[in-house]
Scaffold this motif. Structure first.
Motif, mmCIF file in Angstrom:
data_model
loop_
_atom_site.group_PDB
_atom_site.id
_atom_site.type_symbol
_atom_site.label_atom_id
_atom_site.label_comp_id
_atom_site.label_asym_id
_atom_site.label_seq_id
_atom_site.Cartn_x
_atom_site.Cartn_y
_atom_site.Cartn_z
ATOM 1 N N ARG A 105 0.845 -1.197 0.000
ATOM 2 C CA ARG A 105 0.000 0.000 0.000
ATOM 3 C C ARG A 105 0.879 1.246 0.000
ATOM 4 O O ARG A 105 1.798 1.383 0.795
ATOM 5 C CB ARG A 105 -0.921 -0.002 1.201
ATOM 6 N N SER A 106 0.558 2.164 -0.938
ATOM 7 C CA SER A 106 1.245 3.451 -0.995
ATOM 8 C C SER A 106 0.298 4.479 -1.585
ATOM 9 O O SER A 106 -0.718 4.133 -2.197
ATOM 10 C CB SER A 106 2.513 3.359 -1.842
ATOM 11 N N THR A 107 0.635 5.738 -1.422
ATOM 12 C CA THR A 107 -0.217 6.813 -1.930
ATOM 13 C C THR A 107 -0.293 6.776 -3.457
ATOM 14 O O THR A 107 -1.368 6.941 -4.033
ATOM 15 C CB THR A 107 0.332 8.178 -1.468
ATOM 16 N N ILE A 108 0.836 6.555 -4.094
ATOM 17 C CA ILE A 108 0.855 6.503 -5.552
ATOM 18 C C ILE A 108 0.024 5.322 -6.058
ATOM 19 O O ILE A 108 -0.759 5.460 -7.007
ATOM 20 C CB ILE A 108 2.309 6.407 -6.073
ATOM 21 N N ALA A 109 0.146 4.181 -5.425
ATOM 22 C CA ALA A 109 -0.631 3.013 -5.835
ATOM 23 C C ALA A 109 -2.122 3.250 -5.601
ATOM 24 O O ALA A 109 -2.962 2.793 -6.394
ATOM 25 C CB ALA A 109 -0.162 1.772 -5.087
ATOM 26 N N ASP A 110 -2.463 3.975 -4.535
ATOM 27 C CA ASP A 110 -3.868 4.313 -4.298
ATOM 28 C C ASP A 110 -4.421 5.174 -5.432
ATOM 29 O O ASP A 110 -5.542 4.966 -5.893
ATOM 30 C CB ASP A 110 -4.026 5.048 -2.966
ATOM 31 N N TYR A 111 -3.634 6.163 -5.870
ATOM 32 C CA TYR A 111 -4.064 7.021 -6.978
ATOM 33 C C TYR A 111 -4.182 6.231 -8.285
ATOM 34 O O TYR A 111 -5.094 6.462 -9.071
ATOM 35 C CB TYR A 111 -3.118 8.206 -7.163
ATOM 36 N N ILE A 112 -3.265 5.318 -8.497
ATOM 37 C CA ILE A 112 -3.333 4.484 -9.705
ATOM 38 C C ILE A 112 -4.592 3.617 -9.675
ATOM 39 O O ILE A 112 -5.309 3.498 -10.673
ATOM 40 C CB ILE A 112 -2.062 3.622 -9.852
#
Length: 165
Positions: free
Chosen positions: A124-131
């Protein structure tokens, strides 16, 4: 005596066919050409030739004209938007239907799996959440705006594409 609208015909030929059938069965009728009226639009968007009969003869008139109306509806394709019979068949192209369906599944499944298992797998990461969010939004865009057209007719009057059995 009170009159009642029996049918609205799109052409004078159709109206005359109905009127002649009513005359043969001793039913008095009156035609009103709404296209020639002084108040355009007073009768709705689709004008035509309205045929009126006396209320006492209405049920009998409906029974008499039903075979003509049914055969006309079965044999003629008409536009559901404007009511015109000026339609033509178009080739149905489902060339990319499978590819679009698979792409929609991918755009829905991957973000869903990411949201369910991201914490368990430690990715889990912020960039992966946006993707994942952008993929999910793309799913809605592709699924609803890029829908596959199954229209097999087009109206030459209003350009409406529609499906008819």
């Amino acid at each position: 005596m009170k009159e009642r609208l029996l049918i609205k015909c799109d052409t004078t030929i159709y109206a005359d066919e109905i009127t002649n059938l009513l005359i043969e069965n001793n039913i008095v009728s009156r035609q009103h050409d709404e296209g020639q009226d002084q108040n355009p639009g007073a009768y709705g968007a689709i004008t035509g030739i309205a045929i009126y009969v006396f209320e006492k003869d209405y049920e009998k008139a409906v029974e008499i004209i039903n075979p003509i109306v049914d055969s006309r509806n079965e044999s003629h394709v008409w536009c559901p938007k404007c009511g015109s019979y000026n339609v033509s068949a178009i080739a149905v192209s489902n060339k990319y239907g499978t590819a679009i369906a698979l792409w929609c599944i991918f755009l829905f499944l991957i973000p869903g799996l990411y949201l369910v298992w991201a914490n368990d797998l430690g990715i889990r990461s912020t960039i992966a959440d946006y993707i994942a969010l952008s993929m999910f939004i793309s799913f809605f865009i592709v699924a609803f705006l890029g829908k596959i057209s199954n229209a097999n007719y087009i109206c030459k009057d209003c350009n409406k594409r529609f499906h008819h059995k």
